[in-house]
Design a protein around this motif. Structure first.
Motif, PDB file in Angstrom:
ATOM      1  N   ARG A  49       0.867  -1.177   0.000  1.00  0.00           N
ATOM      2  CA  ARG A  49       0.000   0.000   0.000  1.00  0.00           C
ATOM      3  C   ARG A  49       0.903   1.225   0.000  1.00  0.00           C
ATOM      4  O   ARG A  49       1.739   1.378   0.886  1.00  0.00           O
ATOM      5  CB  ARG A  49      -0.862  -0.019   1.262  1.00  0.00           C
ATOM      6  CG  ARG A  49      -1.741   1.204   1.413  1.00  0.00           C
ATOM      7  CD  ARG A  49      -2.919   0.915   2.308  1.00  0.00           C
ATOM      8  NE  ARG A  49      -2.538   0.785   3.708  1.00  0.00           N
ATOM      9  CZ  ARG A  49      -2.866  -0.248   4.483  1.00  0.00           C
ATOM     10  NH1 ARG A  49      -3.552  -1.276   4.007  1.00  0.00           N
ATOM     11  NH2 ARG A  49      -2.496  -0.288   5.742  1.00  0.00           N
ATOM     12  N   ASP A  50       0.756   2.075  -1.018  1.00  0.00           N
ATOM     13  CA  ASP A  50       1.641   3.242  -1.081  1.00  0.00           C
ATOM     14  C   ASP A  50       0.867   4.535  -1.287  1.00  0.00           C
ATOM     15  O   ASP A  50       1.440   5.548  -1.671  1.00  0.00           O
ATOM     16  CB  ASP A  50       2.705   3.068  -2.164  1.00  0.00           C
ATOM     17  CG  ASP A  50       2.101   2.927  -3.544  1.00  0.00           C
ATOM     18  OD1 ASP A  50       0.854   2.840  -3.643  1.00  0.00           O
ATOM     19  OD2 ASP A  50       2.871   2.904  -4.525  1.00  0.00           O
ATOM     20  N   THR A  51      -0.457   4.503  -1.044  1.00  0.00           N
ATOM     21  CA  THR A  51      -1.239   5.735  -1.140  1.00  0.00           C
ATOM     22  C   THR A  51      -1.882   6.019   0.216  1.00  0.00           C
ATOM     23  O   THR A  51      -1.643   5.310   1.184  1.00  0.00           O
ATOM     24  CB  THR A  51      -2.345   5.589  -2.205  1.00  0.00           C
ATOM     25  OG1 THR A  51      -3.105   4.427  -1.893  1.00  0.00           O
ATOM     26  CG2 THR A  51      -1.745   5.478  -3.589  1.00  0.00           C
ATOM     27  N   ALA A  52      -2.745   7.024   0.243  1.00  0.00           N
ATOM     28  CA  ALA A  52      -3.300   7.474   1.516  1.00  0.00           C
ATOM     29  C   ALA A  52      -4.403   6.563   2.037  1.00  0.00           C
ATOM     30  O   ALA A  52      -4.866   6.725   3.154  1.00  0.00           O
ATOM     31  CB  ALA A  52      -3.841   8.891   1.365  1.00  0.00           C
ATOM     32  N   ARG A  53      -4.833   5.588   1.230  1.00  0.00           N
ATOM     33  CA  ARG A  53      -5.975   4.767   1.640  1.00  0.00           C
ATOM     34  C   ARG A  53      -5.712   4.068   2.987  1.00  0.00           C
ATOM     35  O   ARG A  53      -4.567   3.764   3.325  1.00  0.00           O
ATOM     36  CB  ARG A  53      -6.288   3.743   0.562  1.00  0.00           C
ATOM     37  CG  ARG A  53      -5.175   2.726   0.384  1.00  0.00           C
ATOM     38  CD  ARG A  53      -5.238   2.023  -0.934  1.00  0.00           C
ATOM     39  NE  ARG A  53      -6.324   1.063  -0.976  1.00  0.00           N
ATOM     40  CZ  ARG A  53      -6.684   0.402  -2.057  1.00  0.00           C
ATOM     41  NH1 ARG A  53      -6.034   0.617  -3.204  1.00  0.00           N
ATOM     42  NH2 ARG A  53      -7.653  -0.458  -2.033  1.00  0.00           N
ATOM     43  N   ALA A  54      -6.744   3.821   3.717  1.00  0.00           N
ATOM     44  CA  ALA A  54      -6.595   3.264   5.055  1.00  0.00           C
ATOM     45  C   ALA A  54      -6.522   1.749   5.019  1.00  0.00           C
ATOM     46  O   ALA A  54      -5.863   1.116   5.849  1.00  0.00           O
ATOM     47  CB  ALA A  54      -7.746   3.704   5.940  1.00  0.00           C
TER      48      ALA A  54
END
Ligand code: HEM
Ligand code: SF4
Ligand code: SF4
Lengths: 528, 166
Positions: B128-133
C-alpha cells in the motif's frame, strides 16, 4: 591491564625461549615480526603485480581469468596466486602476534604510543585490502563476501539504496561496483604501505628486513605449501543461488559468520569498541615517565654517539650554541625520550674514574645520574665479601631486577658505560661483574642488549678497554620470568670467579676523556 | 649439526605456514541449513508525497526572502509504505516502512530474508503506497518451486507497478 599483560608475557616466554634455542636469538621469528610483516608485504606486492598481468578486470571475465591462472598456468601464475594469498594470511598472523607481543612487553605506552596508535589504521587497511582481494575472484566466496560486506555497509545510514541489492538477482548488477573494488584493491595496499612507513618513523634502526636465512626459509616454505595446497576458486558466482557452504579465509573473514550470528549492528559495535580500545590503550593508564635526558654542553663535543645509540630517535645533532670549538652539539627531544639511559652509556664523557665533584657527563638522566649510579655501585660493592665477590649490574626489566644485596639496578644495562666495568674491576670493588639484561630477543629497549654486547666486544664505541679481564665479566640475558635460570648462571659465575687467582691490580691510568677515534668509528659503521 | 638445526627450523616454518594455508579456506561456513532456500523480499520504492501542493497567496510570497520566493508550497515528506508477505497462507512479514532521508523525502526500502525449506510454496505479497486506510494498491500471489540453496527475489518495479518473482 597489568594482569593480562603478565599472563600474556608468560605465554610468550613459553614459546619464545624454545624458539630462541631452535633458531638462535638473532633468527627467532618472534623477534622479527615487524620485519616479517614488511617481508610478506613485498611478497604480496610482487605476486599481486604478476597476477594482474593475467587478470581480467571485467566482472564477466574475472572468474575465467583466475581459473586460467590456477589451472592452465598453475606452475607459475598459480603458484603466484598461492603466494599472494598465503603471504596475505601470514601478514594477518604476524600483525596479531606482533600486536600481542608488543603489548605483553609493555611497548605500547609512553613515547611508544605513536607506533601503537598507527598500528590501528594498519589493521583496518590490511583487512580492507584482503576483503577487496577476495571480491575480485568473483567465485562463490566472492559472492558471499560481496553480499555480507554490502549488508554490513547498508546497516550504516550512508547509502540511499541498499548496495546489497547489487549482489542478488535484481538485475541491477553492474560492473561499476566491481571496478571500484579493483581500484580499491590496488589503492588501499599502497596506502597501507605508506602507513607502515609512518608506523616506524619514530623507531631508530627499525628491523624492516628479516635475516637472510629466515627470508630464504620462508620463501622455500611458501613454495612448498603452494604446491601442496594451491589457492583455488570455489566455483563461479551465481546470483540466483545462496553462496552456501563456502570455505572461508578465517584470517580475513572471521567476522563474516558473526554478522549472521550476532547481527550487523553488533559486529559494528564490536569493531568500534575494539578500535576505540586500541586507540585509547596507551593512556589507560599512561606510563609514568621519568624526566628526559639532559645535555650538559660543557661535556658534549658533538660526537653523535648518543644519537646513534638512542633507540627512540630522541637525540639530534644541532649546530653549536656555545663557544666550544665543535661544530655540533646533541639535543634531546623530551617527548620522545623514555629515560632508558642508553645515551649515558654511549657518551665518551661518562667516565667514572673522575673525581666525584667532577663526575659530569655530556648527557645524563636527571632522576638517575651517572654520579648516582657510581655511588650505588660503590655502596653495593662495599657490602660484598668473601672469595668471588660478584657485583650484578641489572636491567630493571630483566631477570635480576628483583635481586637484593649485590645488585645495582638501572633502566637498561646499556646505561652503564663500559668504563664503569673497568672501574669496578680495576679499583677492586669486586672480583667479577655480571651484566644482567632482558632476554636477548626481547630487550625492553630494543637495542640495549645489542649495544652492550658490541661495546664489550670492542665493535661499538665506547669500547670496553682491552685491559679489562673478560673472564671476570658475565652477561646474563634472561627475562623477568626466567629469574631462576639467571640465579643459577650468576651462582656458577661466582664460583668460577672464586676459583680464579687474585687479580693483578694495575694502578688505573688517569683516564682523560677519550676523543673520537675516526678509525674505530669506521669499523663500527661497517658492522651495523 | 648445522644441517640438522636448519632442517628443524625449516620444518617448524613449513608446519606454521601449512596451518595458515589450511585455515585460508577451511572449515566451510554454511549460511543456511541443508535443504533450504532463501526468499528475499527487497525493493526500493517511494510513496507519494504527503499532501497536495498549495498555491501561495501574493502576500505570502512577498513575505518570503527574495531568493526563496516560489509560487507553490509542496510538502516534501513522503508517506510510509505498508508491505505484507504471506508464505503458504501464513503472514511472515508486515511492516510500515518509513521514507529514508533526513527530510523524509527519500524512498522507503526493504531488505528482508526468509529461509524456507526447499519445495513448493505459495507466496503472496501486498503493498500500500497511497493514503488509503485499508486494501492494497499492488499485490501478487504465486506459487513457486524453491530449490535447495536457491535465492528467490521478490522485487517491485515502480515503473510498471508490479511485483517480480525471480
Ligand atoms: C603490517 C603491519 C605491521 C608491520 C609491517 C609492522 C612493523 C613494525 C616494525 C618493523 C617495527 C619495528 C620493530 C623493531 O625494529 O623492533 C614495529 C614496531 C611496533 N609495532 Fe608494528 N607493524 C605492524 C602492525 C602493528 C600493529 C597492528 C600494532 C598494534 C596496534 C603495532 C604495534 C607496534 C609497536 C607498539 C611497535 C613499537 C615497538 C617498540 O617501540 O619497541 N604494529 N612494527
Ligand atoms: S635516555 Fe634513552 S630515550 Fe632518552 S635520549 Fe637517552 S637513549 Fe634516547
Ligand atoms: S655522546 Fe656525549 S659527547 Fe657525544 S654528542 Fe652525545 S652528549 Fe655529546
Amino acid at each position: 591491564m597489568n594482569v593480562i599483560r603478565k599472563v600474556l608475557r608468560a605465554g610468550f616466554e613459553l614459546i619464545e625461549r624454545p624458539f630462541d634455542r631452535l633458531f638462535s636469538p638473532s633468527l627467532n621469528p618472534l623477534a622479527q615480526l615487524g620485519a616479517l610483516g614488511f617481508f610478506f608485504f613485498w611478497i604480496v606486492a610482487v605476486s599481486g603485480i604478476y597476477l594482474f598481468i593475467f587478470f581480467d578486470t571485467g566482472i564477466d571475465r574475472a572468474y575465467q581469468s583466475v581459473e586460467y591462472i590456477s589451472r592452465d598456468q598453475w606452475f607459475h601464475a598459480g603458484v603466484m596466486r598461492s603466494f599472494h594469498r598465503y603471504a596475505s594470511d601470514l601478514m594477518v598472523v604476524m600483525v596479531a602476534v606482533h600486536l600481542l607481543r608488543e603489548f605483553s612487553l609493555d611497548h605500547y605506552r609512553g613515547v611508544r604510543w605513536f607506533s601503537w596508535f598507527t598500528g590501528l589504521p594498519i589493521i583496518w587497511l590490511l583487512y580492507v585490502s584482503g576483503i577487496t582481494g577476495y571480491w575480485l575472484v568473483w567465485d562463490k566466496l566472492a559472492q558471499f563476501v560481496a553480499l555480507v560486506s554490502s549488508e554490513l555497509l547498508d546497516w550504516l545510514p550512508i547509502f540511499g539504496e541498499p548496495i546489497a541489492r547489487n549482489f542478488i538477482a535484481t538485475g541491477t548488477l553492474t560492473s561499476r561496483f566491481f571496478s571500484l573494488m579493483v581500484f580499491m584493491h590496488v589503492a588501499v595496499p599502497l596506502f597501507l604501505l605508506f602507513i607502515m612507513w609512518v608506523h616506524i618513523l619514530r623507531i631508530s634502526r627499525p628491523k624492516v628486513n628479516p635475516p637472510r636465512t629466515l627470508a630464504l626459509m620462508s620463501l622455500a616454505a611458501l613454495l612448498a605449501v603452494s604446491i601442496w595446497r594451491p589457492a583455488l576458486s570455489q566455483g563461479p558466482a551465481d546470483l540466483a543461488k545462496v553462496p552456501n557452504n563456502v570455505g572461508l579465509d578465517w584470517f580475513y573473514l572471521p567476522l563474516y559468520p558473526l554478522t549472521e550470528l550476532w547481527g550487523n549492528g553488533a559486529v559494528w559495535a564490536f569493531l568500534g569498541a575494539f578500535s576505540l580500545m586500541i586507540a585509547l590503550m596507551p593512556w589507560l593508564p599512561p606510563l609514568r615517565r621519568a624526566r628526559a635526558a639532559v645535555i650538559d654542553l660543557d661535556h658534549c663535543n658533538g660526537c653523535a654517539r648518543c644519537a646513534e645509540d638512542c633507540p627512540y630517535e630522541a637525540i639530534r645533532l644541532v649546530p653549536r650554541t656555545d663557544k666550544l670549538p665543535f661544530p655540533t652539539q646533541a639535543e634531546v627531544n623530551p617527548t620522545l625520550c623514555v629515560s632508558c639511559g642508553i645515551c649515558v652509556g654511549s657518551c665518551p664523557s661518562s667516565t667514572p674514574f673522575r673525581r666525584t665533584d667532577e663526575l659530569k657527563t655530556g648527557i645524563d638522566l636527571p632522576e638517575y645520574s651517572l654520579r648516582e649510579l657510581r655511588e650505588r655501585v660503590m655502596d653495593t660493592a662495599a657490602g660484598l665479601s668473601g672469595p668471588g665477590r660478584v657485583l650484578v649490574l641489572a636491567c630493571e626489566h630483566g631477570a635480576a631486577a628483583g635481586r637484593l644485596g649485590d645488585t645495582v639496578v638501572m633502566p637498561c644495562v646499556a646505561m652503564a658505560p663500559p668504563s664503569l666495568i673497568d672501574f669496578i674491576l680495576s679499583r677492586d670493588l669486586a672480583d667479577g661483574v655480571v651484566v644482567a639484561g632482558c632476554a636477548e630477543s626481547a630487550c625492553y629497549n630494543r637495542l640495549g642488549v645489542q649495544w652492550t654486547e658490541q661495546r664489550f666486544a670492542a665493535e661499538r664505541d665506547p669500547y670496553l678497554r682491552a685491559r679489562v679481564p673478560r673472564e671476570r665479566i658475565a652477561m646474563v640475558w634472561a627475562s623477568a620470568l626466567a629469574a631462576s635460570r639467571a640465579e643459577t648462571e650468576i651462582a656458577e659465575f661466582a664460583e668460577r670467579v672464586a676459583a680464579m687467582p687474585p687479580k693483578r691490580l694495575r694502578s688505573p691510568l688517569p683516564v682523560s676523556s677519550p676523543t673520537r677515534q675516526p678509525k674505530a668509528l669506521e669499523t663500527e659503521r661497517g658492522a651495523t | 649439526m648445522k644441517a640438522v638445526r636448519l632442517t628443524g627450523q625449516f620444518i617448524v616454518i613449513v608446519a606454521l605456514f601449512a596451518g595458515v594455508a589450511a585455515l585460508s579456506d577451511w572449515p566451510t561456513w554454511g549460511q543456511i541449513p541443508k535443504g533450504t532456500g532463501v526468499v528475499m523480499l527487497t525493493f526500493v520504492h517511494g510513496a507519494d508525497r504527503k499532501g497536495e501542493c498549495r498555491r501561495l497567496t501574493p502576500e505570502e510570497i512577498a513575505k518570503l526572502p527574495p531568493n526563496m520566493r516560489r509560487v507553490k508550497d509542496c510538502p516534501r515528506g513522503r508517506r510510509a509504505i505498508y508491505v505484507e508477505l504471506d508464505v503458504d497462507g501464513r503472514g511472515v512479514y508486515q511492516a510500515s516502512l518509513q521514507p529514508t532521508g533526513i527530510a523524509g523525502d527519500g524512498p522507503s526500502r526493504v531488505y528482508q530474508r526468509f529461509v524456507l525449506p526447499a519445495g513448493k510454496h505459495d507466496l503472496a505479497v501486498r503493498l500500500r503506497d497511497t493514503a488509503r486506510a485499508d486494501g492494497f494498491d499492488h499485490q501478487r500471489r504465486d506459487s513457486v518451486e524453491l530449490a535447495p540453496d536457491q535465492m528467490l527475489v521478490i522485487d517491485y518495479r515502480p515503473e510498471s507497478g508490479s511485483f517480480v518473482f525471480r
